[in-house]
Write a protein that holds these residues in place. Structure first.
Motif, PDB file in Angstrom:
ATOM      1  N   GLY A 214     -21.949  -8.971  -5.886  1.00  0.00           N
ATOM      2  CA  GLY A 214     -20.932  -8.814  -4.856  1.00  0.00           C
ATOM      3  C   GLY A 214     -19.875  -9.876  -4.973  1.00  0.00           C
ATOM      4  N   GLN A 215     -18.775  -9.666  -4.238  1.00  0.00           N
ATOM      5  CA  GLN A 215     -17.642 -10.584  -4.266  1.00  0.00           C
ATOM      6  C   GLN A 215     -17.286 -11.001  -2.845  1.00  0.00           C
ATOM      7  OE1 GLN A 215     -14.348  -9.755  -3.148  1.00  0.00           O
ATOM      8  NE2 GLN A 215     -13.246 -11.533  -3.951  1.00  0.00           N
ATOM      9  N   PHE A 235     -34.744  -7.374  -5.970  1.00  0.00           N
ATOM     10  CA  PHE A 235     -33.786  -7.492  -7.076  1.00  0.00           C
ATOM     11  C   PHE A 235     -34.268  -8.602  -7.997  1.00  0.00           C
ATOM     12  CE2 PHE A 235     -32.327 -10.167  -3.634  1.00  0.00           C
ATOM     13  CZ  PHE A 235     -31.837 -11.324  -4.228  1.00  0.00           C
ATOM     14  N   HIS A 236     -33.677  -8.644  -9.202  1.00  0.00           N
ATOM     15  CA  HIS A 236     -34.231  -9.489 -10.248  1.00  0.00           C
ATOM     16  C   HIS A 236     -33.197 -10.426 -10.873  1.00  0.00           C
ATOM     17  CE1 HIS A 236     -36.315  -5.566  -9.917  1.00  0.00           C
ATOM     18  NE2 HIS A 236     -37.361  -6.358  -9.799  1.00  0.00           N
ATOM     19  N   LYS A 237     -31.945 -10.242 -10.538  1.00  0.00           N
ATOM     20  CA  LYS A 237     -30.847 -11.110 -10.945  1.00  0.00           C
ATOM     21  C   LYS A 237     -29.777 -11.008  -9.872  1.00  0.00           C
ATOM     22  CE  LYS A 237     -30.887  -8.754 -14.779  1.00  0.00           C
ATOM     23  NZ  LYS A 237     -32.291  -8.330 -14.892  1.00  0.00           N
ATOM     24  N   VAL A 238     -28.836 -11.963  -9.870  1.00  0.00           N
ATOM     25  CA  VAL A 238     -27.803 -11.924  -8.841  1.00  0.00           C
ATOM     26  C   VAL A 238     -26.469 -12.377  -9.430  1.00  0.00           C
ATOM     27  CG1 VAL A 238     -28.317 -14.246  -7.972  1.00  0.00           C
ATOM     28  CG2 VAL A 238     -27.206 -12.594  -6.470  1.00  0.00           C
ATOM     29  N   VAL A 239     -25.388 -11.696  -9.005  1.00  0.00           N
ATOM     30  CA  VAL A 239     -24.020 -12.049  -9.382  1.00  0.00           C
ATOM     31  C   VAL A 239     -23.273 -12.410  -8.104  1.00  0.00           C
ATOM     32  CG1 VAL A 239     -21.846 -11.249 -10.379  1.00  0.00           C
ATOM     33  CG2 VAL A 239     -24.037 -10.501 -11.376  1.00  0.00           C
ATOM     34  N   MET A 240     -22.687 -13.619  -8.074  1.00  0.00           N
ATOM     35  CA  MET A 240     -21.964 -14.090  -6.884  1.00  0.00           C
ATOM     36  C   MET A 240     -20.537 -14.436  -7.276  1.00  0.00           C
ATOM     37  SD  MET A 240     -24.921 -16.385  -5.039  1.00  0.00           S
ATOM     38  CE  MET A 240     -25.800 -16.901  -6.510  1.00  0.00           C
ATOM     39  N   GLN A 241     -19.588 -13.578  -6.915  1.00  0.00           N
ATOM     40  CA  GLN A 241     -18.183 -13.753  -7.255  1.00  0.00           C
ATOM     41  C   GLN A 241     -17.435 -14.279  -6.032  1.00  0.00           C
ATOM     42  OE1 GLN A 241     -18.571  -9.603  -9.756  1.00  0.00           O
ATOM     43  NE2 GLN A 241     -16.518 -10.158  -9.075  1.00  0.00           N
ATOM     44  N   SER A 242     -16.821 -15.433  -6.176  1.00  0.00           N
ATOM     45  CA  SER A 242     -16.041 -16.042  -5.083  1.00  0.00           C
ATOM     46  C   SER A 242     -16.829 -16.030  -3.780  1.00  0.00           C
ATOM     47  CB  SER A 242     -14.698 -15.321  -4.899  1.00  0.00           C
ATOM     48  OG  SER A 242     -13.917 -15.407  -6.055  1.00  0.00           O
ATOM     49  N   GLY A 243     -18.051 -16.475  -3.848  1.00  0.00           N
ATOM     50  CA  GLY A 243     -18.893 -16.509  -2.663  1.00  0.00           C
ATOM     51  C   GLY A 243     -20.141 -17.323  -2.929  1.00  0.00           C
ATOM     52  N   SER A 244     -20.409 -18.301  -2.064  1.00  0.00           N
ATOM     53  CA  SER A 244     -21.567 -19.159  -2.246  1.00  0.00           C
ATOM     54  C   SER A 244     -22.273 -19.359  -0.910  1.00  0.00           C
ATOM     55  CB  SER A 244     -21.145 -20.519  -2.806  1.00  0.00           C
ATOM     56  OG  SER A 244     -20.551 -21.318  -1.789  1.00  0.00           O
ATOM     57  N   CYS A 245     -23.384 -20.072  -0.947  1.00  0.00           N
ATOM     58  CA  CYS A 245     -24.145 -20.334   0.270  1.00  0.00           C
ATOM     59  C   CYS A 245     -23.492 -21.391   1.156  1.00  0.00           C
ATOM     60  CB  CYS A 245     -25.562 -20.791  -0.089  1.00  0.00           C
ATOM     61  SG  CYS A 245     -26.698 -19.444  -0.469  1.00  0.00           S
ATOM     62  N   SER A 246     -22.500 -22.121   0.630  1.00  0.00           N
ATOM     63  CA  SER A 246     -21.921 -23.207   1.413  1.00  0.00           C
ATOM     64  C   SER A 246     -20.427 -23.032   1.667  1.00  0.00           C
ATOM     65  CB  SER A 246     -22.172 -24.551   0.715  1.00  0.00           C
ATOM     66  OG  SER A 246     -21.683 -24.539  -0.612  1.00  0.00           O
ATOM     67  N   VAL A 247     -19.930 -21.794   1.617  1.00  0.00           N
ATOM     68  CA  VAL A 247     -18.515 -21.567   1.913  1.00  0.00           C
ATOM     69  C   VAL A 247     -18.205 -22.026   3.339  1.00  0.00           C
ATOM     70  CG1 VAL A 247     -16.791 -19.782   2.381  1.00  0.00           C
ATOM     71  CG2 VAL A 247     -18.114 -19.699   0.284  1.00  0.00           C
TER      72      VAL A 247
END
Length: 543
Positions: A214-215, A235-247
């Motif tokens: 996701g983005q 799920f088994h992998k993750v894609v993080m586009q312009s988004g993090s846990c500390s935004v």
């Protein structure tokens, strides 16, 4: 995909302007038909009929949960009612309730918990990797159907699933006595992932090889699910586009008067905000009476406060710990990660920072820059000005955009990558096309560069429209789709061929590897993101 600024106009909201094995319910005949490229697939709730679109088959508007209406509003997602006849899945389902923005005219339909599947035609030699796409939109706008995955599915030989989830006050409302406060949208995402586990084999996908991607709000959701006990095994992998846990953001970052805040909020804070929202809407009394009153309100009365309650809550069953703390202490699902951001994230908000009338906004002026610098940084103002000298930028707007991009987006993404890389494989990117396709038909009011969400054109057709790419940009799009789908298939984006992509490593590496993604010769290369975005300065300032 939005820069957390509810005052941005339509033209600058990302997409806006373009607008086990087989499930136990699937019989052998349907499985064979599906694998052979047929347009009817049986899910656990009933059969669906999709359509051919060149090299792929597309199934749209498939319910994965019951309509969250009436007594189900602000409750965990429930299974949908099964259907007997073959369900038409050739058109998108309703978007979740939202105001006009990415969805022209908005939406008032709470029967919106549906998903879309794009799968290559033909018989796969083996089950295909699955990419589950969670849309952005600041947790208050967007739709899974806005992302056409034809190129990704066909080139990458992958099954792509895009999902809707409850937004704003419908997905993240909280109140004392309301179980699940501030987590309904995240639970919807888990319900969709669970549906994928039980049903995706019928579409040729491998439920044992699912990548959550996701983005913006979708990327932040991926980080949240990485720390959620309820998402384990989904799920088994993750894609993080312009988004993090500390935004998070400081005062005035995206608009004048914006309060400093983090996207994830304590449960008590979310409930107190919801209590104030309910009182404003005339729902008062004891907790049970207030909740019943809120569930009885029509959608029209909730839409004006949609963006009042859009922060996921932690300190509960879904997110027991603040997600950034979970990453720091290693309490997250140990899975491979692909992560990154765009070079010019914040031009999007800075281009409309100054208001010149009800329907016209303009880029930040020098006068506004001076005012907000003092308000935002106080005693640190001189240090920030020295780090970002006026002589280095063509305008005050570009100067402010660089400051916000670095502090809000680049810093949080980079810190997250460092925390994750201590325990799992991480591949980090920096999208830097200086002239990507526009996200709006309106002429830009300032140089936008690689603005927030601009990389999405390289992976998807947006709003039903293919991107206008020149030959070098098309080559970059093919490389990016190759990287993304190779990561989904194997956990290593470099297996797609082309320029290699080493892991982001912190131990023993002075400059962790980040892959620049830009068109032209030498556009795909290593880049020192910490220097490009002044990250050492911001780390010192935070001490």
């Amino acid at each position: 995909m939005k820069a957390w600024n509810r005052r941005l106009p339509l033209a600058l909201l990302g997409l806006t302007g373009v607008v086990g094995a087989m499930t136990a319910c699937a019989d052998t005949r349907t499985a064979e038909l599906s694998a052979a490229g047929g347009h009817v697939v049986r899910t656990e709730y009933g059969a669906v009929r999709g359509k051919a679109d060149g090299p792929v088959r597309v199934f749209q508007g498939i319910p994965y949960a019951a309509p969250p209406v009436g007594g189900l509003r602000w409750k965990d997602p429930r299974p949908p009612e099964p259907w007997k006849d073959v369900r038409d899945a050739t058109r998108p389902g309703p978007a979740c309730p939202q105001n006009s923005g990415e969805i022209p005219g908005g939406s008032k339909d709470e029967d919106c918990l549906n998903l879309n599947v794009t799968t290559p035609s033909g018989v796969p030699a083996k089950p295909r990797p699955v990419i589950v796409w969670v849309h952005g939109g600041g947790y208050y706008m967007g739709s899974g159907a806005s992302y056409g995955a034809k190129r990704m599915a066909a080139q990458g030989d992958a099954v792509v699933v895009s999902v809707n989830y409850r937004l704003g006050v419908f997905g993240f409302f909280g109140h004392p006595g309301l179980e699940g406060s501030g987590t309904y949208g995240l639970k919807d995402q888990q319900a969709a992932l669970s549906w994928v586990q039980r049903n995706i084999a019928g579409f040729g996908g491998d439920p044992r090889n699912v990548t959550l991607a996701g983005q913006s709000a979708g990327g932040i959701s991926g980080c949240a699910q990485l720390t959620s006990p309820g998402a384990k095994g989904l799920f088994h992998k993750v894609v993080m586009q312009s988004g993090s846990c500390s935004v998070g953001w400081l005062r005035n970052f995206d608009y004048r008067g914006q309060e400093p805040e983090k996207i994830f909020q304590p449960l008590a804070t979310v409930r107190e905000r919801g209590r104030r929202t309910a009182a404003e809407l005339g729902c008062t009394g004891g907790d049970a009476a207030v909740i019943a009153c809120m569930r009885g309100l029509p959608v029209d009365e909730l839409l004006p406060v949609l963006e009042r309650d859009m922060h996921p809550a932690y300190g509960n069953e879904v997110l027991p710990t603040r997600p950034a703390d979970a990453l720091r202490t290693g309490r997250f699902h140990q899975l491979p990660v692909l992560s990154g951001h765009t070079r010019d994230e914040s031009t999007q908000s800075t281009a409309v920072y100054d208001e010149a009338g009800a329907d016209q906004r303009k880029p930040m002026t020098e006068r506004t820059f001076d005012t907000v610098m003092a308000e935002t940084f106080g005693a640190d103002e001189a240090a920030v000005r020295a780090e970002y000298p006026r002589s280095a930028y063509d305008s005050a707007a570009l100067r402010w955009s660089a400051i916000v991009t670095d502090r809000k987006w680049a810093s949080s993404q980079y810190r997250m990558a460092g925390k994750l890389a201590r325990r799992v494989p991480v591949y980090q990117y920096w999208f830097a096309d200086p002239e990507p396709p526009a996200l709006s038909p309106e002429p830009p009011k300032m140089p936008m560069g690689a603005q927030h969400a601009s990389e999405l054109w390289y992976l998807f057709d947006l709003g039903g429209m293919p991107p206008e790419l020149d030959s070098e940009q098309r080559r970059l799009a093919e490389r990016m789709i190759g990287y993304w789908t190779s990561f989904a298939a194997s956990g290593d984006p470099g297996k797609a061929g082309g320029p290699r992509w080493p892991r982001f490593r912190t131990a023993g590496h002075r400059v962790p590897y980040v892959q620049a993604l830009a068109p032209g010769d030498g556009g795909i290369r290593p880049v020192d993101v910490a220097t490009e975005h002044h990250l050492r300065f911001w780390a010192r300032l935070a001490r």
